[in-house]
Design a protein around this motif. Structure first.
Motif, PDB file in Angstrom:
ATOM      1  N   GLN A   1      50.020  26.412  47.810  1.00 52.40           N
ATOM      2  CA  GLN A   1      50.363  26.128  46.418  1.00 52.40           C
ATOM      3  C   GLN A   1      50.605  24.636  46.208  1.00 52.40           C
ATOM      4  O   GLN A   1      50.179  24.062  45.194  1.00 52.40           O
ATOM      5  CB  GLN A   1      51.597  26.931  46.017  1.00 52.40           C
ATOM      6  CG  GLN A   1      51.346  28.432  45.906  1.00 52.40           C
ATOM      7  CD  GLN A   1      52.612  29.208  45.599  1.00 52.40           C
ATOM      8  OE1 GLN A   1      53.711  28.659  45.619  1.00 52.40           O
ATOM      9  NE2 GLN A   1      52.459  30.500  45.319  1.00 52.40           N
ATOM     10  N   GLN A   2      51.294  23.996  47.162  1.00 51.62           N
ATOM     11  CA  GLN A   2      51.535  22.562  47.047  1.00 51.62           C
ATOM     12  C   GLN A   2      50.221  21.775  47.085  1.00 51.62           C
ATOM     13  O   GLN A   2      50.035  20.812  46.327  1.00 51.62           O
ATOM     14  CB  GLN A   2      52.465  22.108  48.171  1.00 51.62           C
ATOM     15  CG  GLN A   2      53.891  22.620  48.025  1.00 51.62           C
ATOM     16  CD  GLN A   2      54.778  22.196  49.175  1.00 51.62           C
ATOM     17  OE1 GLN A   2      54.286  21.749  50.209  1.00 51.62           O
ATOM     18  NE2 GLN A   2      56.082  22.343  49.006  1.00 51.62           N
ATOM     19  N   GLN A   3      49.311  22.179  47.973  1.00 48.02           N
ATOM     20  CA  GLN A   3      48.017  21.508  48.032  1.00 48.02           C
ATOM     21  C   GLN A   3      47.245  21.686  46.723  1.00 48.02           C
ATOM     22  O   GLN A   3      46.611  20.742  46.225  1.00 48.02           O
ATOM     23  CB  GLN A   3      47.206  22.058  49.209  1.00 48.02           C
ATOM     24  CG  GLN A   3      47.768  21.665  50.568  1.00 48.02           C
ATOM     25  CD  GLN A   3      46.966  22.255  51.713  1.00 48.02           C
ATOM     26  OE1 GLN A   3      46.015  23.004  51.485  1.00 48.02           O
ATOM     27  NE2 GLN A   3      47.344  21.918  52.938  1.00 48.02           N
TER      28      GLN A   3
END
Length: 242
Positions: free
Chosen positions: A137-139
């Motif tokens: 999700q962060q990527q």
């Protein structure tokens, strides 16, 4: 309840006799099959204890015990041996029961331990999946932000930044220049008349200069000098009277 009496009469050829009851004085019939086998045949006036039972409408003595003659030792030993065997059986049964309980407890413990281990492994897998999902999700967020911002344009260095960068990277510069100074208008012409050797060694101020030619060399060839405040190309005007 046992009754007490003594042998009154016995007919060995017929195998029966009579016992006189101690309390009532009645004669009680007995058969040799109900008489103890140890000690030989019944003897007259021999003390006995017995039970009175009914047999075909008549009463007779049963379970007769000889008071004056004790049972033989082998019989007692046999009873003791049987009692010991019974105790051993009970002890063996108790030991087997304890072993069975211990075995069942161990099996239950192993099952509980296996269940707890499986739960722990499942928890670890779930945590790893959560971490991987969060990283993904962060990527994705970073990719979306880059798409929204677009490509960043390169920003050129300022002159001051370039000079600071050159100061840290540049090696000492040794230059040999021939200069002829025209004192009438302050202009400088390069000629092969006089030779002066100068080098950039980090000096920046007029007070560090020994001649006008040296100051002029520094502002033209060395970075970060502070000797030409009005930027007219003439350094250290007051110091050297320019």
């Amino acid at each position: 309840m046992y009754n007490f009496g003594s042998v009154k009469k016995y007919q060995s050829e017929k195998g029966f006799g009579f016992i006189t009851h101690q309390d009532s004085g009645d004669d009680i019939f007995f058969h040799i099959s109900d008489f103890p086998k140890h000690g030989g045949e019944p003897r007259i006036n021999e003390s006995l204890k017995f039970l009175i039972v009914e047999d075909n409408g008549k009463f007779k003595a049963s379970q007769i015990v000889r008071i004056e003659i004790s049972p033989p030792e082998p019989l007692k030993s046999h009873k003791i041996k049987k009692s010991q065997q019974l105790n051993n059986r009970n002890a063996s049964s108790y030991s087997k029961l304890r072993y069975a309980i211990l075995l069942l407890s161990l099996i239950a413990f192993m099952i509980a331990l296996s269940f707890a281990w499986n739960q722990y492994q499942q928890y670890k897998i779930e945590q790893q999946i959560k971490v991987q999902t969060l990283m993904q999700q962060q990527q994705d967020i970073i990719v979306e932000q880059r798409k929204a911002v677009g490509e960043l344009k390169s920003i050129p260095f300022s002159e001051k930044s370039k000079r600071a960068l050159d100061t840290t990277r540049a090696a000492p510069i040794h230059t040999t220049t021939a200069m002829n100074i025209d004192t009438s208008d302050g202009s400088v012409n390069k000629k092969n008349v006089a030779q002066a050797e100068f080098s950039c060694d980090g000096r920046q101020h007029c007070g560090q200069m020994h001649s006008y030619e040296e100051a002029l060399f520094f502002i033209r060839n060395c970075p970060n000098t502070k000797m030409d405040g009005n930027q007219d190309g003439i350094p250290c005007e007051k110091q050297f009277g320019r």
